[in-house]
Design a protein around this motif. Structure first.
Motif, PDB file in Angstrom:
ATOM      1  N   VAL A 154      -9.226 -87.192  24.421  1.00 28.33           N
ATOM      2  CA  VAL A 154      -9.852 -87.846  23.289  1.00 28.33           C
ATOM      3  C   VAL A 154     -11.191 -87.170  22.991  1.00 28.33           C
ATOM      4  N   ASN A 155     -11.377 -86.809  21.737  1.00 24.54           N
ATOM      5  CA  ASN A 155     -12.644 -86.211  21.357  1.00 24.54           C
ATOM      6  C   ASN A 155     -13.755 -87.247  21.370  1.00 24.54           C
ATOM      7  N   THR A 156     -14.929 -86.840  21.815  1.00 30.04           N
ATOM      8  CA  THR A 156     -16.074 -87.725  21.825  1.00 30.04           C
ATOM      9  C   THR A 156     -17.236 -87.032  21.121  1.00 30.04           C
ATOM     10  N   GLY A 157     -18.219 -87.823  20.734  1.00 35.11           N
ATOM     11  CA  GLY A 157     -19.392 -87.261  20.090  1.00 35.11           C
ATOM     12  C   GLY A 157     -19.036 -86.524  18.817  1.00 35.11           C
ATOM     13  N   SER A 158     -19.800 -85.469  18.539  1.00 33.64           N
ATOM     14  CA  SER A 158     -19.600 -84.728  17.293  1.00 33.64           C
ATOM     15  C   SER A 158     -18.250 -84.028  17.245  1.00 33.64           C
ATOM     16  N   LEU A 171     -15.483 -85.253  17.457  1.00 32.24           N
ATOM     17  CA  LEU A 171     -14.559 -86.063  16.667  1.00 32.24           C
ATOM     18  C   LEU A 171     -14.489 -85.579  15.221  1.00 32.24           C
ATOM     19  N   GLY A 172     -15.566 -84.970  14.728  1.00 33.51           N
ATOM     20  CA  GLY A 172     -15.595 -84.481  13.351  1.00 33.51           C
ATOM     21  C   GLY A 172     -14.785 -83.227  13.121  1.00 33.51           C
ATOM     22  N   PHE A 173     -14.235 -82.671  14.194  1.00 29.71           N
ATOM     23  CA  PHE A 173     -13.393 -81.476  14.090  1.00 29.71           C
ATOM     24  C   PHE A 173     -11.978 -81.777  14.558  1.00 29.71           C
ATOM     25  N   THR A 174     -11.553 -83.008  14.301  1.00 31.20           N
ATOM     26  CA  THR A 174     -10.222 -83.491  14.662  1.00 31.20           C
ATOM     27  C   THR A 174      -9.426 -83.760  13.390  1.00 31.20           C
ATOM     28  N   THR A 175      -8.161 -83.367  13.381  1.00 31.77           N
ATOM     29  CA  THR A 175      -7.305 -83.559  12.212  1.00 31.77           C
ATOM     30  C   THR A 175      -7.212 -85.027  11.817  1.00 31.77           C
ATOM     31  N   LEU A 176      -7.325 -85.271  10.515  1.00 33.46           N
ATOM     32  CA  LEU A 176      -7.170 -86.613   9.954  1.00 33.46           C
ATOM     33  C   LEU A 176      -5.782 -86.741   9.345  1.00 33.46           C
ATOM     34  N   GLY A 177      -4.988 -87.624   9.885  1.00 28.53           N
ATOM     35  CA  GLY A 177      -3.621 -87.787   9.391  1.00 28.53           C
ATOM     36  C   GLY A 177      -3.479 -88.862   8.335  1.00 28.53           C
ATOM     37  N   GLN A 178      -4.468 -89.727   8.198  1.00 24.77           N
ATOM     38  CA  GLN A 178      -4.359 -90.887   7.318  1.00 24.77           C
ATOM     39  C   GLN A 178      -4.871 -90.576   5.920  1.00 24.77           C
ATOM     40  N   GLU A 179      -4.063 -90.911   4.914  1.00 24.72           N
ATOM     41  CA  GLU A 179      -4.467 -90.823   3.520  1.00 24.72           C
ATOM     42  C   GLU A 179      -4.481 -92.232   2.936  1.00 24.72           C
ATOM     43  N   SER A 237     -25.354 -64.670  13.550  1.00 27.52           N
ATOM     44  CA  SER A 237     -24.726 -65.268  14.736  1.00 27.52           C
ATOM     45  C   SER A 237     -24.330 -66.720  14.501  1.00 27.52           C
ATOM     46  N   VAL A 238     -24.896 -67.368  13.461  1.00 25.34           N
ATOM     47  CA  VAL A 238     -24.493 -68.733  13.133  1.00 25.34           C
ATOM     48  C   VAL A 238     -22.995 -68.801  12.834  1.00 25.34           C
ATOM     49  N   ILE A 239     -22.416 -67.731  12.309  1.00 24.92           N
ATOM     50  CA  ILE A 239     -20.974 -67.725  12.021  1.00 24.92           C
ATOM     51  C   ILE A 239     -20.177 -67.952  13.296  1.00 24.92           C
ATOM     52  N   ASP A 240     -20.603 -67.324  14.387  1.00 23.08           N
ATOM     53  CA  ASP A 240     -19.914 -67.507  15.670  1.00 23.08           C
ATOM     54  C   ASP A 240     -20.120 -68.910  16.213  1.00 23.08           C
ATOM     55  N   GLU A 241     -21.253 -69.525  15.902  1.00 26.23           N
ATOM     56  CA  GLU A 241     -21.510 -70.897  16.358  1.00 26.23           C
ATOM     57  C   GLU A 241     -20.506 -71.882  15.762  1.00 26.23           C
ATOM     58  N   LEU A 242     -19.849 -71.494  14.674  1.00 26.83           N
ATOM     59  CA  LEU A 242     -18.995 -72.409  13.929  1.00 26.83           C
ATOM     60  C   LEU A 242     -17.511 -72.257  14.246  1.00 26.83           C
ATOM     61  N   TYR A 243     -17.194 -71.463  15.273  1.00 30.25           N
ATOM     62  CA  TYR A 243     -15.810 -71.459  15.761  1.00 30.25           C
ATOM     63  C   TYR A 243     -15.520 -72.812  16.411  1.00 30.25           C
ATOM     64  N   LEU A 244     -14.323 -73.311  16.201  1.00 29.54           N
ATOM     65  CA  LEU A 244     -13.983 -74.664  16.645  1.00 29.54           C
ATOM     66  C   LEU A 244     -14.108 -74.822  18.155  1.00 29.54           C
ATOM     67  N   GLU A 245     -13.790 -73.797  18.906  1.00 27.35           N
ATOM     68  CA  GLU A 245     -13.896 -73.901  20.356  1.00 27.35           C
ATOM     69  C   GLU A 245     -15.321 -74.249  20.770  1.00 27.35           C
ATOM     70  N   LEU A 296     -17.707 -75.625  18.697  1.00 22.56           N
ATOM     71  CA  LEU A 296     -18.110 -76.892  18.112  1.00 22.56           C
ATOM     72  C   LEU A 296     -17.544 -78.083  18.869  1.00 22.56           C
ATOM     73  N   ARG A 297     -16.397 -77.919  19.497  1.00 21.40           N
ATOM     74  CA  ARG A 297     -15.778 -79.005  20.248  1.00 21.40           C
ATOM     75  C   ARG A 297     -16.236 -79.070  21.703  1.00 21.40           C
TER      76      ARG A 297
END
Length: 473
Positions: A2-6, A8-16, A308-316, A318-319
């Motif tokens: 389960v994702n925790t903290g920030s 969670l904002g990089f988790t797929t949203l299935g609900q519409e 280098s900010v571009i590399d900071e934004l890889y999902l690995e 960020l999670r």
């Protein structure tokens, strides 16, 4: 897991959801009538394969409809070709910013020879003519119905000028009643093409063409009352790399700081390059504003020392829960328009680390201005964790922050008939990791106090940009 903290904002949203009335606390101003329309990445894997970067996730549209103090929420995946083909294939299909799931020679030829091949419009919303569109950095806007969020036929909106890369940050000139943007066409000699689209129209008119041997990655550009400003960072590519190497888009660019950063100042009306000035090397995603004063051009940008900010934004990353450096410094670059000096003078305008800047665009775009509203990060933050108001006259910085809450871009909406530049509200979608849901916050732009917060039934993945479209009445 389960994702925790920030994370969670990089988790797929299935609900519409469709037209769910939001409730919470406080009072939404009754003068606030219209739609906050946002887009952003919301699906980060298809089948067993995952996207690699925050910029790659499949786009979802969000609508917050304001009427008589009530707010109604809807969200729906953008039915782009990138989305539909990925669903049909059961795996990521189209090349994205940092994910290239099927790096065939044909795709690379399409990118270089014809057009950017992706329409995963997860960056911004805008209007072209009478069409509401979602945008990304390829010249393929995707039209959608602003009420139902249904995806519409966009074939009439493809630009008539050649190019493969553009920005999702067009500028609107209220005096000239037109929209400006630029296209990059890769070639043996590549070309930046600045163009305009008149209000109510969809066809582009060429303003200026600039040749370049090594095209730069530019996410946005500047606009003052008289000029357009292309800020050419030394993150550059040789277009042949796209053909010869099986690499995602951004990995074909190289940091060459010895080039410095070039500011190309172009007259809006004549297309003439009035000046090219050089500064120290730096990188940026976002221009804030630009204006002319006393024979000088001031260009405000959220600057980073390097890309280098571009590399900071890889999902690995960020999670991972590790501290991140996703915000830069609000910096003013001053260019002497009248003299022979081609050097640029820079000055930091705020102490806070900032990104996703906004201001009173409707009235102050291209003009001297006083207030900047932005998202910010604390010293050890895992992601954006504050909303910050900056008074450029006094230097005062005011922050909204709440533990385990991660806000998005602060969209300023002026009060009708407002006289003061900060007479209005700020709208931001905030992830509350404590409860695993998001809420929409309404801040008074002058006092930076909370007026209302409306609870969203699910966690909204972190997005980039959106705009408020006032009701026609």
């Amino acid at each position: 897991m389960v994702n925790t903290g920030s994370a969670l904002g990089f988790t797929t949203l299935g609900q519409e959801l469709t037209e769910v009335e939001l409730h919470g606390r406080g009072q939404v101003p009754e003068w606030l009538e219209g739609d906050l329309l946002r887009t952003g990445p919301a699906q980060f894997e298809v089948g067993k394969a995952s996207y690699r970067h925050w910029f790659d996730g499949l786009a979802m549209l969000y609508r917050f409809h304001f009427q008589e103090g009530r707010v109604v929420y809807s969200n729906r995946y953008l039915q782009s070709n990138a989305y539909l083909k990925a669903k049909a294939a059961g795996a990521p299909y189209s090349p994205e910013f940092a994910t290239n799931p099927r790096p065939t020679l044909l795709q690379r030829l399409r990118l270089v020879a014809r057009a950017g091949s992706g329409d995963n419009a997860n960056v911004n919303t805008s209007r072209i003519g009478t069409h509401t569109v979602a945008l990304t950095e390829t010249p393929q806007p995707v039209a959608f119905d602003p009420a139902s969020l249904a995806t519409l036929d966009s074939r009439t909106l493809l630009p008539s000028l050649p190019g493969q890369v553009t920005t999702a940050h067009p500028h609107f000139d209220a005096r000239r009643q037109c929209q400006y943007n630029y296209l990059l066409e890769f070639g043996r000699v590549s070309k930046y093409r600045l163009y305009r689209i008149d209000a109510g129209a969809t066809q582009a008119q060429l303003v200026a063409t600039l040749d370049t041997q090594r095209p730069a990655y530019m996410h946005s550009f500047g606009m003052s009352q008289r000029y357009l400003v292309l800020t050419e960072f030394p993150l550059v590519t040789n277009p042949l790399r796209f053909l010869l190497r099986n690499r995602p888009f951004i990995q074909n660019y190289r940091w060459e700081p010895e080039r410095g950063t070039l500011f190309h100042v172009i007259d809006k009306d004549t297309g003439q390059v009035m000046k090219t000035a050089r500064s120290e090397p730096f990188f940026a995603f976002h221009h804030v504003n630009a204006f002319e004063r006393d024979g000088k051009l001031c260009v405000d940008i959220i600057a980073f020392p390097d890309p280098s900010v571009i590399d900071e934004l890889y999902l690995e990353h960020l999670r991972s829960g590790a501290p991140t450096k996703v915000a830069g410094k609000l910096t003013r670059f001053t260019i002497d328009l009248d003299g022979d000096d081609d050097e640029v003078v820079s000055r930091t305008l705020a102490d806070a680390a900032l990104e996703l800047p906004r201001f009173d665009y409707r009235r102050r775009a291209g003009q001297p201005y006083r207030y900047v509203y932005a998202a910010g990060t604390g010293p050890n933050a895992t992601f954006i964790d504050a909303l910050i108001r900056i008074d450029l006259e006094t230097g005062k910085e005011t922050a909204w922050h709440e533990a385990d809450c991660y806000p998005g871009e602060p969209v300023f909406v002026p009060r009708p008939e407002a006289q003061d530049e900060d007479d209005g509200v700020i709208l931001s979608v905030v992830l509350d990791a404590k409860v695993g849901r998001s809420f929409l916050i309404v801040l008074d732009a002058a006092s930076w106090t909370e007026q209302a917060r409306l609870e969203v039934p699910h966690p909204v993945p972190f997005g980039f940009h959106g705009n408020f479209f006032a009701s026609a009445a």
